[in-house]
Design a protein around this motif. Sequence first.
Motif, PDB file in Angstrom:
ATOM      1  N   VAL A 270       0.836  -1.198   0.000  1.00 29.39           N
ATOM      2  CA  VAL A 270       0.000   0.000   0.000  1.00 29.39           C
ATOM      3  C   VAL A 270       0.877   1.257   0.000  1.00 29.39           C
ATOM      4  N   ILE A 271       1.898   1.258   0.827  1.00 33.42           N
ATOM      5  CA  ILE A 271       2.795   2.415   0.890  1.00 33.42           C
ATOM      6  C   ILE A 271       3.512   2.601  -0.444  1.00 33.42           C
ATOM      7  N   PHE A 272       3.972   1.502  -1.039  1.00 27.58           N
ATOM      8  CA  PHE A 272       4.634   1.596  -2.344  1.00 27.58           C
ATOM      9  C   PHE A 272       3.682   2.188  -3.385  1.00 27.58           C
ATOM     10  N   ALA A 273       2.438   1.733  -3.380  1.00 28.10           N
ATOM     11  CA  ALA A 273       1.451   2.226  -4.352  1.00 28.10           C
ATOM     12  C   ALA A 273       1.215   3.718  -4.192  1.00 28.10           C
ATOM     13  N   LYS A 274       1.147   4.189  -2.952  1.00 28.23           N
ATOM     14  CA  LYS A 274       0.883   5.606  -2.710  1.00 28.23           C
ATOM     15  C   LYS A 274       2.088   6.476  -3.041  1.00 28.23           C
ATOM     16  N   LEU A 275       3.280   5.944  -2.860  1.00 31.91           N
ATOM     17  CA  LEU A 275       4.488   6.711  -3.156  1.00 31.91           C
ATOM     18  C   LEU A 275       4.862   6.662  -4.641  1.00 31.91           C
ATOM     19  N   ASN A 276       4.243   5.744  -5.387  1.00 34.12           N
ATOM     20  CA  ASN A 276       4.549   5.592  -6.810  1.00 34.12           C
ATOM     21  C   ASN A 276       3.259   5.661  -7.625  1.00 34.12           C
ATOM     22  N   PRO A 277       2.655   6.856  -7.731  1.00 35.44           N
ATOM     23  CA  PRO A 277       1.370   6.988  -8.422  1.00 35.44           C
ATOM     24  C   PRO A 277       1.427   6.615  -9.896  1.00 35.44           C
ATOM     25  N   ILE A 279       2.806   3.974 -11.127  1.00 37.05           N
ATOM     26  CA  ILE A 279       2.676   2.526 -11.242  1.00 37.05           C
ATOM     27  C   ILE A 279       1.572   1.998 -10.330  1.00 37.05           C
ATOM     28  N   ARG A 280       1.496   2.586  -9.150  1.00 39.82           N
ATOM     29  CA  ARG A 280       0.561   2.124  -8.122  1.00 39.82           C
ATOM     30  C   ARG A 280       0.878   0.660  -7.771  1.00 39.82           C
ATOM     31  N   TYR A 281      -0.163  -0.132  -7.611  1.00 39.69           N
ATOM     32  CA  TYR A 281       0.044  -1.560  -7.352  1.00 39.69           C
ATOM     33  C   TYR A 281      -0.343  -2.341  -8.600  1.00 39.69           C
ATOM     34  N   VAL A 282       0.486  -3.296  -8.968  1.00 36.56           N
ATOM     35  CA  VAL A 282       0.198  -4.176 -10.091  1.00 36.56           C
ATOM     36  C   VAL A 282       0.127  -5.596  -9.564  1.00 36.56           C
ATOM     37  N   GLN A 283      -0.927  -6.285  -9.963  1.00 37.58           N
ATOM     38  CA  GLN A 283      -1.142  -7.642  -9.482  1.00 37.58           C
ATOM     39  C   GLN A 283       0.067  -8.523  -9.767  1.00 37.58           C
ATOM     40  N   GLY A 284       0.569  -9.177  -8.755  1.00 38.82           N
ATOM     41  CA  GLY A 284       1.750 -10.014  -8.883  1.00 38.82           C
ATOM     42  C   GLY A 284       2.941  -9.469  -8.123  1.00 38.82           C
ATOM     43  N   MET A 285       2.888  -8.184  -7.748  1.00 38.03           N
ATOM     44  CA  MET A 285       3.982  -7.617  -6.952  1.00 38.03           C
ATOM     45  C   MET A 285       4.140  -8.354  -5.625  1.00 38.03           C
ATOM     46  N   ASN A 286       3.044  -8.901  -5.123  1.00 38.60           N
ATOM     47  CA  ASN A 286       3.103  -9.649  -3.865  1.00 38.60           C
ATOM     48  C   ASN A 286       4.017 -10.862  -3.983  1.00 38.60           C
TER      49      ASN A 286
END
Length: 458
Positions: A270-277, A279-286
Amino acid sequence: MVKKRVPEWLNSSLWSSSTPSSSIDDDRAQRYTSNPTAAGPTTEISSSSASDSEPASTVHPPIPVAPPKSTREDKPPPEPQFTDSFPDHENKSNNTAPSPEDISRQSQLLAELSRKVIDLRELQRISSQGIPDGAGIRSTVWKLLLGYLPPDRGLWSTELAKKRSQYKHFKDELLMNPSEITRKMDNGATCDKDELKCQSKGLLSRSEIPHGEHPLSLGKSSVWNQFFQDTEIIEQIDRDVKRTHPDMHFFSGDSQDAKSNQDALKDILVIFAKLNPGIRYVQGMNEILAPLFYVLKNDPNEEDAAFAEADTFFCFVELLSGFRDHFCQQLDNSVVGIRSTITRLSQLLKEHDEELWRHLEITTKVNPQFYAFRWITLLLTQEFNFADSLHIWDTLLSDPEGPQETLLRVCCAMLILIRRRLLAGDFTSNLKLLQSYPPTNISHLLYVANKLRVQSSG
């Protein structure tokens, strides 16, 4: 045109695999709609839109202590609360007594880590051959290889304290509910006038709420509008984290440790997504985050293990910096996008084994996107068992030029190792084989990949 003759060492029976492993179930949407009906289920990346305590003032990771000289089995570091034994089907086939090579490599790594200023080139050279599991030093070595720790050990304490404090600040600011932000803004404006009243009330009256901070505001700068936009991503992250390695107790189950580990993964993403608008979150980053967090959380140093979430976040950022363009769908067709990288893999195969390349792409028309997309974007985390993935990552992270070139060579080696089966197969059988890669000896795989490096530079 004369075809390139395949070197004899590629045809060794040592690299022939037997039965394929079962495919990995995944219901994620496909970015490429051209996926044939013959294709098996694949793990796909599609674009989509806990707290650490304060660091101590003196953070000084000790030098890992070498294990006893007995020929016992390699085991994860002795951390009862977090150590997770791999499931039976994930154990390495050769995970018995450490080999003389492992013992020698472990001694070399310990000696290098004991230096006041670590020779990063030498550390990369040793680590590229694999980091022995029993030494409990993979966490420290990965932090160095990713550039999270500086080579000068005298700077570790300061750098770790600064980064961990910064991550705590990210959590405090970015994971806050909008109502808490509004209340905090009101407190800052009114506490000087009437501190007691402020503390007892703490809520804005309707007339006092700024229009931009009203829950129904549609303004782009509204914290509430941003909160509702983030909700979809947070829900996707939550779903993906819950299905991360369901066969490992470290990540899955009802235990408090598993839930705590899941919370850490969610907060990082979540923090990565907010700091990187962008890219945000992409499925599979987990799936990429999981190995990093597992290794750092199982650090035998209790203090480092306690701050694994913060350390993993910055290591994740460093690792993803070399692959971030693969996660941006708008760049798919650019020279830095995923399609271009897959084309480079195809060219690499053609350079080293033209016969196999021609059979796959010309004769049977197996588009490399159907299998290589997952291989590359998820850094092979879905093609091998967890323990073997860590071994492959040792090699990927040790490349001085970055992991991408080594990753492509490993992918090419994967094709070459099963060339006999592929040359004998048709479209359907080859696609099934490539989307469910068979068990193989990882040491041989990395050996072949290194041979490809030598041939390319020769």
